[in-house]
Every structure is written in structure tokens, then in C-alpha cells.
Design a protein around this motif. Structure first.
Motif, PDB file in Angstrom:
ATOM      1  N   ARG A   1     -20.501 -42.621  15.479  1.00  0.00           N
ATOM      2  CA  ARG A   1     -21.097 -41.603  16.346  1.00  0.00           C
ATOM      3  C   ARG A   1     -20.713 -40.208  15.890  1.00  0.00           C
ATOM      4  NH1 ARG A   1     -19.741 -45.157  20.704  1.00  0.00           N
ATOM      5  NH2 ARG A   1     -17.955 -43.886  21.275  1.00  0.00           N
ATOM      6  N   SER A   2     -19.454 -40.057  15.527  1.00  0.00           N
ATOM      7  CA  SER A   2     -18.979 -38.735  15.095  1.00  0.00           C
ATOM      8  C   SER A   2     -19.681 -38.287  13.820  1.00  0.00           C
ATOM      9  CB  SER A   2     -17.457 -38.790  14.874  1.00  0.00           C
ATOM     10  OG  SER A   2     -16.982 -37.545  14.432  1.00  0.00           O
ATOM     11  N   PHE A   3     -19.939 -39.231  12.921  1.00  0.00           N
ATOM     12  CA  PHE A   3     -20.577 -38.884  11.646  1.00  0.00           C
ATOM     13  C   PHE A   3     -22.057 -38.527  11.835  1.00  0.00           C
ATOM     14  CE2 PHE A   3     -22.941 -40.251   7.836  1.00  0.00           C
ATOM     15  CZ  PHE A   3     -22.358 -39.396   6.898  1.00  0.00           C
ATOM     16  N   LYS A   4     -22.753 -39.261  12.723  1.00  0.00           N
ATOM     17  CA  LYS A   4     -24.204 -39.097  12.841  1.00  0.00           C
ATOM     18  C   LYS A   4     -24.638 -38.112  13.930  1.00  0.00           C
ATOM     19  CE  LYS A   4     -27.000 -42.192  11.711  1.00  0.00           C
ATOM     20  NZ  LYS A   4     -27.943 -43.316  11.616  1.00  0.00           N
ATOM     21  N   THR A   5     -23.740 -37.755  14.857  1.00  0.00           N
ATOM     22  CA  THR A   5     -24.096 -36.881  15.974  1.00  0.00           C
ATOM     23  C   THR A   5     -23.769 -35.430  15.640  1.00  0.00           C
ATOM     24  OG1 THR A   5     -23.698 -38.660  17.570  1.00  0.00           O
ATOM     25  CG2 THR A   5     -23.726 -36.418  18.424  1.00  0.00           C
ATOM     26  N   THR A   6     -24.682 -34.526  15.982  1.00  0.00           N
ATOM     27  CA  THR A   6     -24.461 -33.098  15.775  1.00  0.00           C
ATOM     28  C   THR A   6     -23.209 -32.655  16.530  1.00  0.00           C
ATOM     29  OG1 THR A   6     -26.841 -32.730  15.576  1.00  0.00           O
ATOM     30  CG2 THR A   6     -25.466 -30.798  16.020  1.00  0.00           C
ATOM     31  N   LYS A   7     -22.330 -31.949  15.845  1.00  0.00           N
ATOM     32  CA  LYS A   7     -21.067 -31.503  16.446  1.00  0.00           C
ATOM     33  C   LYS A   7     -21.298 -30.170  17.160  1.00  0.00           C
ATOM     34  CE  LYS A   7     -18.173 -33.949  13.111  1.00  0.00           C
ATOM     35  NZ  LYS A   7     -19.317 -34.796  12.667  1.00  0.00           N
ATOM     36  N   LEU A   8     -21.436 -30.274  18.467  1.00  0.00           N
ATOM     37  CA  LEU A   8     -21.731 -29.108  19.285  1.00  0.00           C
ATOM     38  C   LEU A   8     -20.453 -28.470  19.826  1.00  0.00           C
ATOM     39  CD1 LEU A   8     -24.674 -30.664  21.329  1.00  0.00           C
ATOM     40  CD2 LEU A   8     -24.890 -28.976  19.494  1.00  0.00           C
ATOM     41  N   ARG A   9     -20.589 -27.212  20.180  1.00  0.00           N
ATOM     42  CA  ARG A   9     -19.479 -26.525  20.847  1.00  0.00           C
ATOM     43  C   ARG A   9     -19.388 -26.996  22.296  1.00  0.00           C
ATOM     44  NH1 ARG A   9     -20.305 -20.527  20.898  1.00  0.00           N
ATOM     45  NH2 ARG A   9     -22.426 -21.167  21.463  1.00  0.00           N
TER      46      ARG A   9
END
Length: 548
Positions: free
Chosen positions: A45-53
Motif C-alpha cells: 500500500r505504501s509503495f502504490k498509494t500517493t503519499k499525501l500530507r
């Protein structure tokens, strides 16, 4: 060594290990496998999901989840974060989890069109609902959900609701008569009544007759067993700290109970009552059919319409679980909304007076169609109440597959990149802050927090950003998409009926004056309004006859 010999050797070794392993060894292996599996899912999930603020993790165990659950106004928290981080942001949740929160109209439209198969209830929520509310199988995914939703729609259509309106009037006039008796018995002619209790009785009797052809008799003073169960649900206004922590952990760990033992027992008692009512209805219908006195076409209740559909070849019938879910949903949410309406009218005497004058000028008792088209200020008051005080303040789902969510305006990621869409991996939790969106100043304008029915009547009163919310009347109160609330016509008709009867004849005031404060207390499943300082979820108001 050939492959078959190698596999046989491995199997023998596994058997030897299994025979020598202790229960502690087995438990350790299970824990390790579960931890590895969870770690791999998180990594994906961490790799494929956009890292939002988003807001920082201030609580190591619960993240921001405890703050949201315990807040008297979670919508204000979500709105503050939206102003700081944009229309899509990431919130830290329990045990290292994260939730992407959406407040963008385009993202919401995308989400709601995919809610039945891409965005589904979490395993813990599904388990709780199946154990305690409704055990309808496979309703999370098409085609079973779509088929069931379509088949259930006719009893809640405008036409069906039109036929049920006389039942709503009957219950409303029972409330009116009871209040008149209280006024006559009061030396000053202005008794204090517990409006939430009376509205609960109105809803219970209306749903009983309109839903199941069953008169609970709560407005007639009959000690119905279901009333005792529902009253017990709302008798405690606070959640103990331990209960809050267990509830949040249960959202992550499905093995933990999602409800306390006492509440689970109450759900069980409700199930028994619903089974008895259903059995009695079926037995009565069967007997009337044998006696040749059954008026099939004259049956207007929800259960009757579904039974007629079943007789005509439709595969649908109402189960005990469905009866229970209709009762819980209708009883809790509608009585909460109606209570908020009277509290707002007591807080705003000019609005109350304006509504009363419209009802008095109309004169006669409005029909269902007249309620919809001939009383604009009544319509405005009802929908302003639904906007400002949605019974469900927020909800969350989990992505069942990878997705890309488009945005109507860009957001800045943690790395500083500006994006117009966000990638979501399977297993990512998505949050929809309903009360925040309904009352957002960015969406509804500077006076979004103000109870002002006139916005529904003025030209340009609904801002462009609010109009971009495609849900019913641009509100998420009944959610949207394929899973929009089937009972919204039913609920709005109940709401308008009781308001048209009571506001015309009574004046509502706060017992302790105009500065009385209202807060949220604990209801059966949803937060209920209560006057500050009152026990449970009591909302006492002073009433008197309108003298003209």
C-alpha cells in the motif's frame, strides 16, 4: 532425487516438526505469519498509494482516531485539516494505519460511483453489522447488492410514500393531542417536555405501521418491549474510556468485539421482537387470505408491498434482519434530525415564526405532493436541518482493488509534487467526512455554519462548489451513488408531516432561556443532541399554544 521424493521428504520433515511443536510454538508461528502478511500488505500500500500530507501522529497507538471519535464536532477537525493540507489528505489511524480523507467534489463523485465494489465496508464493520443488525449475504458486491437494492426500491418510492403519508399524520396528531393535554394540565400553560422522547415514539409508531403493519402503541402509552430495548440503547450519554479504546482496536482487529456485551444482548432482544412481529404478520395475512378478506392491493406498508411483489413472482421478501435494519436506521437517524429541527427553531424564534406563518397561511393539512411543492419555507427548514445536522457525521470504507481518484483541484504531496489525481492501493482506507462537507465554508460559503433556511430559496443561495456535490439536494446526509439511502423519501415525508402539524399549533422555547447550549450525547449507534447539563440524551423544551 526426483521431485516426488523431494516433496515426500519435505512432508515428512513438516510432520516431524508438527508432532514436536508445543502450543506456544504454533501460536508463535501464527503470529509471525500474520505479522509478515500484514507487513507485506502495508509495504505494498505504501509503495502504490500517493503519499499525501496530513496531520502528524500525536498518539502512538490510536493516531488521530481517538481525537475524531471523542470530538463534539469531528467535522470541524476535518475542515481545519482540509484548509491546511488540501482537498485530499492522509490521517494517521489506529496501530499505524492511515486513512485518506476526501473533501473534493470530483473525488467524491468518483468514489460514490464505485462504492459497491471498489470501496467496501471494512471487515470489522461488516462483521458487526452481520452479527447485530442485518445478515444479508454478499451485499457488498454486484450483482447481488444491485439486485437487492433495486427490488427494495418500490416500497420507498415517492408513490409508495404518498400512500403512507396518512399514517404519518395519524402519529403526528397523537403527539399533538398528548401535548395539548400536558398544556391543559400545567397551571401556567407552558409545560416542559422531553422532545426527543416524543419524537422517538412518533418514529417508532410510524415505522411500525408504515413499515410492518404493526402498531407499537408507544404514543398510546402501551409498554412495548421494543421501546424498552431502544430506550436502553440511548440511556448512556458517555462512552467509558476503555470502551472507546476497544472500539478503535476492533476496527483493526476483527476478532475483538465491535460492541459491548450489553449492547450485543440488546441487538439480540431486538431480533427476537422482529421475528415475532414478522411471524404475527405472516400468520395474520395467511388467515385473512384463507377467510377471503385479504385486500392485497390495499396493503400499503413496506412489508406488504414486498409481499405483494413476492406473490407476483418477485424473488424478494423481507427477512427479520431487514426489518431490524429498517427499524434501527429509521428510528435513530430520523428522530435525531427532528430533534435538531426543534432545537434550531427554539434557538431562532424568527425562523420558527416565519415557518408557522407559512403553515397557517396554507390553512389545510398539506398532502404529500403539497408538502413537496407548495410549502417552500418548510422545505427549506427541513433541508437546512439535514445540511447542518447530518445524523451520520463521517464514514469510512476500504479499497477492494487498486484505483486512481481524480481531483477537481490539485493537492501537494509530501515530496512537494503537485498532483491532479491520487493513486490508491488495495487495502487503503478512505474517509468521507459528511458533516465537514455539508458545513464547509469552502463549499457552502462564509455562513456555512449558520442555520439559515433562506439559502435554499435565494437566487444563488447554493454556491457553485456546493452544486458540484451530485448527491440529493447537494448534501451527503443520505450519501450518494448506488448505495444512496432508499428511505430518504420516507424520512423527509415523516419530517415534513410532523413539522407541519406541531409548528403550526405550538411555540417552542428553551427552558432556561436563549443562551442554552446544546451538545452531542451518545445514542444507539449515532450521536444525539442533548441540552448541556441534562442526563442521557435529554432535550427538554418549553411549549405553549400559539395564540395568534
Amino acid at each position: 532425487m526426483d521431485l516426488s521424493s523431494l516433496l515426500a521428504t519435505i512432508l515428512d520433515n513438516l510432520r516431524a516438526v508438527t508432532r514436536s511443536a508445543t502450543p506456544l510454538d504454533a501460536a508463535t508461528v501464527i503470529v509471525v505469519v500474520w505479522a509478515l502478511r500484514s507487513a507485506l500488505r502495508v509495504a505494498r500500500r505504501s509503495f502504490k498509494t500517493t503519499k499525501l500530507r496530513g496531520p502528524p501522529r500525536t498518539d502512538l497507538i490510536f493516531g488521530a482516531a481517538k481525537q475524531i471519535l471523542e470530538s463534539p464536532d469531528p467535522g470541524a477537525i476535518f475542515e481545519a485539516w482540509a484548509k491546511e493540507y488540501g482537498v485530499a489528505y492522509e490521517v494517521p489511524m489506529t496501530l499505524g494505519g492511515k486513512q485518506i480523507v476526501l473533501t473534493d467534489s470530483r473525488a467524491l463523485a468518483h468514489y460514490y460511483t464505485r462504492e459497491t465494489w471498489v470501496y467496501v465496508q471494512t471487515r470489522s464493520t461488516r462483521s458487526f453489522l452481520q452479527r447485530n443488525v442485518c445478515t444479508i449475504p454478499n451485499l457488498q458486491y454486484p450483482p447481488s447488492f444491485t439486485q437487492h437494492h433495486t427490488l427494495l426500491a418500490p416500497p420507498f418510492s415517492p408513490e409508495a410514500t404518498r400512500n403512507l403519508t396518512p399514517i404519518f399524520y395519524r402519529s403526528a396528531h397523537k403527539v399533538k393531542s398528548a401535548w395539548e393535554a400536558e398544556i391543559d394540565a400545567n397551571p401556567g400553560g407552558s409545560p416542559v417536555i422531553e422532545v426527543q422522547e416524543w419524537y422517538a415514539g412518533f418514529i417508532l409508531d410510524s415505522i411500525g405501521l408504515a413499515g410492518f403493519s404493526h402498531d407499537f402503541g408507544s404514543l398510546d402509552g402501551e409498554p412495548a418491549s421494543i421501546t424498552k430495548v431502544l430506550d436502553t440503547f440511548g440511556s448512556s450519554s458517555e462512552r467509558p474510556a476503555l470502551t472507546v479504546r476497544l472500539l478503535l482496536l476492533a476496527r483493526v482487529i476483527p476478532l475483538l468485539p465491535y460492541a459491548t456485551e450489553s449492547r450485543t444482548r440488546l441487538f439480540g432482544e431486538m431480533q427476537v421482537i422482529m421475528e415475532r412481529i414478522s411471524s404475527e404478520w405472516l400468520a395474520r395475512t395467511r388467515q385473512e387470505k384463507e377467510d377471503g378478506v385479504l385486500d392485497v392491493k390495499g396493503e400499503k406498508s413496506v412489508i406488504g408491498v414486498l409481499a405483494n411483489a413476492s406473490n407476483s413472482g418477485s424473488p424478494l421478501h423481507m427477512t427479520h434482519e431487514e426489518m431490524k435494519s429498517i427499524l434501527i436506521a429509521g428510528y435513530e437517524s430520523t428522530s435525531i434530525t427532528m430533534t435538531w429541527a426543534l432545537l434550531e427553531l427554539a434557538r431562532n424564534p424568527s425562523i420558527q415564526s416565519k415557518l408557522r406563518q407559512e403553515l397557517l397561511a396554507f390553512g389545510e393539512e398539506p398532502t404529500y405532493d403539497q408538502q413537496q411543492h407548495s410549502l417552500p419555507y418548510l422545505d427549506a427548514v427541513v433541508h437546512e436541518t439535514l445540511r447542518v445536522h447530518p445524523p451520520v457525521t463521517d464514514l469510512f470504507r476500504v479499497a477492494a482493488e487498486d484505483d486512481v481518484i481524480p481531483l477537481s483541484e490539485p493537492v501537494v504531496t509530501r515530496s512537494g509534487k503537485v498532483v491532479n489525481s491520487i493513486s490508491v492501493a488495495r487495502g487503503t482506507q478512505i474517509g468521507i467526512p459528511i458533516s465537514c462537507i455539508n458545513r464547509s465554508t469552502e463549499i457552502w460559503g462564509a455562513d456555512a455554519k449558520v442555520f439559515r433556511p433562506e439559502r435554499w430559496l435565494e437566487e444563488g443561495g447554493i454556491p457553485k462548489k456546493a452544486q458540484d456535490i451530485r448527491a440529493y439536494r447537494h448534501l451527503l446526509t443520505f450519501v450518494d451513488g448506488p448505495k444512496t439511502c432508499l428511505g430518504k423519501n420516507f424520512a423527509v415525508a415523516e419530517f415534513k408531516t410532523v413539522m407541519s402539524v406541531l409548528v403550526k399549533d405550538f411555540v417552542f422555547e428553551f427552558r432556561d432561556g436563549p443562551d442554552t447550549q446544546v451538545e452531542l450525547g451518545r445514542g444507539m449507534l449515532l450521536p444525539r443532541p442533548r441540552i448541556v447539563g441534562e442526563k442521557g440524551t435529554d432535550a427538554p423544551l418549553r411549549i405553549r399554544r400559539y395564540e395568534g
